[in-house]
Design an enzyme around this catalytic site. Structure first.
Site, PDB file in Angstrom:
ATOM      1  N   HIS A 137      -9.725   1.246   4.576  1.00 56.67           N
ATOM      2  CA  HIS A 137      -8.459   1.499   5.275  1.00 56.67           C
ATOM      3  C   HIS A 137      -8.703   2.506   6.400  1.00 56.67           C
ATOM      4  CE1 HIS A 137      -4.400   2.720   6.203  1.00 56.67           C
ATOM      5  NE2 HIS A 137      -4.002   1.599   5.628  1.00 56.67           N
ATOM      6  N   SER A 145       3.055  -1.649  10.570  1.00 52.19           N
ATOM      7  CA  SER A 145       4.503  -1.644  10.841  1.00 52.19           C
ATOM      8  C   SER A 145       5.180  -2.993  10.589  1.00 52.19           C
ATOM      9  CB  SER A 145       4.784  -1.159  12.274  1.00 52.19           C
ATOM     10  OG  SER A 145       4.329   0.183  12.420  1.00 52.19           O
ATOM     11  N   GLY A 166       2.010   2.698  10.698  1.00 53.54           N
ATOM     12  CA  GLY A 166       2.944   3.808  10.517  1.00 53.54           C
ATOM     13  C   GLY A 166       3.608   4.270  11.794  1.00 53.54           C
ATOM     14  N   ASN A 189       0.859  -1.187   0.000  1.00 51.45           N
ATOM     15  CA  ASN A 189       0.000   0.000   0.000  1.00 51.45           C
ATOM     16  C   ASN A 189       0.896   1.239   0.000  1.00 51.45           C
ATOM     17  OD1 ASN A 189      -1.785   2.064   0.510  1.00 51.45           O
ATOM     18  ND2 ASN A 189      -2.309   1.406   2.583  1.00 51.45           N
ATOM     19  N   GLU A 191      -7.054   4.930   7.447  1.00 55.76           N
ATOM     20  CA  GLU A 191      -6.783   6.338   7.127  1.00 55.76           C
ATOM     21  C   GLU A 191      -7.986   6.963   6.433  1.00 55.76           C
ATOM     22  OE1 GLU A 191      -3.010   5.679   5.257  1.00 55.76           O
ATOM     23  OE2 GLU A 191      -2.139   5.259   7.227  1.00 55.76           O
ATOM     24  N   LYS A 196       0.122   4.281  -0.385  1.00 59.05           N
ATOM     25  CA  LYS A 196      -0.522   5.486   0.156  1.00 59.05           C
ATOM     26  C   LYS A 196      -0.306   6.667  -0.794  1.00 59.05           C
ATOM     27  CE  LYS A 196      -0.171   3.383   4.624  1.00 59.05           C
ATOM     28  NZ  LYS A 196      -0.198   3.510   6.055  1.00 59.05           N
ATOM     29  N   GLU A 234      -5.774  -4.636  10.680  1.00 60.20           N
ATOM     30  CA  GLU A 234      -4.757  -3.583  10.830  1.00 60.20           C
ATOM     31  C   GLU A 234      -5.093  -2.738  12.055  1.00 60.20           C
ATOM     32  OE1 GLU A 234      -2.686  -2.556   6.973  1.00 60.20           O
ATOM     33  OE2 GLU A 234      -4.550  -1.435   6.932  1.00 60.20           O
TER      34      GLU A 234
HETATM   35  P1  PGA Z   1       2.532   0.595   7.679  1.00 60.58           P
HETATM   36  O1  PGA Z   1       1.079   0.729   7.006  1.00 60.58           O
HETATM   37  O2  PGA Z   1       3.114  -0.714   7.183  1.00 60.58           O
HETATM   38  O3  PGA Z   1       3.298   1.791   7.205  1.00 60.58           O
HETATM   39  O4  PGA Z   1       2.311   0.566   9.154  1.00 60.58           O
HETATM   40  C1  PGA Z   1       0.248  -0.383   6.828  1.00 60.58           C
HETATM   41  C2  PGA Z   1      -1.037   0.039   6.163  1.00 60.58           C
HETATM   42  O5  PGA Z   1      -1.497   1.166   6.399  1.00 60.58           O
HETATM   43  O6  PGA Z   1      -1.624  -0.706   5.383  1.00 60.58           O
END
Ligand code: PGA
Length: 256
Positions: A98, A216, A176, A11, A100, A13, A170
């Site tokens: 997601h 992460s 993140g 992903n 976000e 982003k 998640e």
């Molecule tokens: P990250 O994001 O690996 O940077 O923690 C995972 C995600 O948002 O799918």
């Protein structure tokens, strides 16, 4: 892991620019190589780069997906991207729900369910994201929140539709942040989701659906996370733009 084919999503982003996106894609395709047969790998670039990344991926066995899709198949919906358009550009998947988008844009469960149905109607594989916030975890309601999100997203779907979908657990506090869920934390959420699929559908279906972990994940912790019995791979954010990291995460999914 089990005999389910592992799945790793990248992903990206809202990172990067066009030239870098094509370069990362070329390098990822070369670095993953034959592992792409043993693990299903899908890249989720920003929408404007979908076509260029799709062109760079052609024939290499790595899939292409959108980071979201509209709940509508077409029409007067300014600024939205329909799942049919993603398919038209060679995409085969869409990330849905997601955190976000749930948290920054306030996307509610009902909208996420509508997007899941729209993705399936356009023959895309929905990768439906669920996960609790730190506040919900501290309040002791993490599993209830995840259960509510899964039930809502799958509302009205047939077993066959769920069978083509991927679920991504998640935890929001792990995305993140560099803080990863322990394999035991991930396993308890994943096994709850799998039992729920057994209750809503049947055990055979529950056993076949890929449930991946995100938050992460990096090369250094992927093997341990993927060794949990109900963790079937990962959804990778930050580390998916680092070619060597991402390739070793894909290899860890193969050997788990
Ligand atoms: P990250 O994001 O690996 O940077 O923690 C995972 C995600 O948002 O799918």
């Amino acid at each position: 892991m089990s005999n389910r084919r592992p799945y790793v999503g990248g992903n990206w982003k809202m990172h990067g620019e066009l030239a870098g996106a094509v370069e990362v894609t070329d390098n990822v395709a070369a670095a993953i190589g034959e592992a792409a047969e043993a693990v299903e790998v899908t890249l989720f670039p920003p929408f404007p780069y979908l076509q260029a990344v799709g062109d760079a991926l052609r024939q290499c066995g790595i899939g292409l997906g959108g980071q979201d899709c509209s709940p509508h198949l077409e029409g007067a919906h300014t600024g939205q991207t329909s799942p049919a358009m993603i398919a038209d550009l060679g995409g085969s998947a869409a990330l849905i729900g997601h955190s976000e988008r749930r948290n920054e844009l306030g996307e509610p469960d009902a909208l996420i369910a509508a997007k899941t149905r729209a993705a399936l109607a356009a023959s895309l594989q929905p990768v439906v994201c669920v996960g609790e916030t730190m506040g919900e975890r501290e309040a002791g309601i993490a599993l209830q929140v995840v259960e509510r999100q899964v039930r809502a997203a799958l509302e009205g779907l047939s077993g066959a539709q769920v069978g083509t979908s991927v679920l991504a657990y998640e935890p929001v506090w792990a995305i993140g942040t560099g803080i990863t869920a322990t394999p035991d934390d991930a396993q308890s959420a994943h096994s709850m989701i799998r039992s729920l699929l057994g209750e809503l559908y049947d055990d055979e279906l529950a056993d076949s659906v890929r449930i991946i972990y995100g938050g992460s994940v990096k090369a250094a912790n992927a093997a341990e996370l993927f060794s949990a019995p109900d963790v079937d791979g990962g959804l990778i954010g930050g580390a998916s733009l680092k070619v060597d990291e991402f390739a070793s995460i894909c290899r860890a999914a193969v050997s788990a």
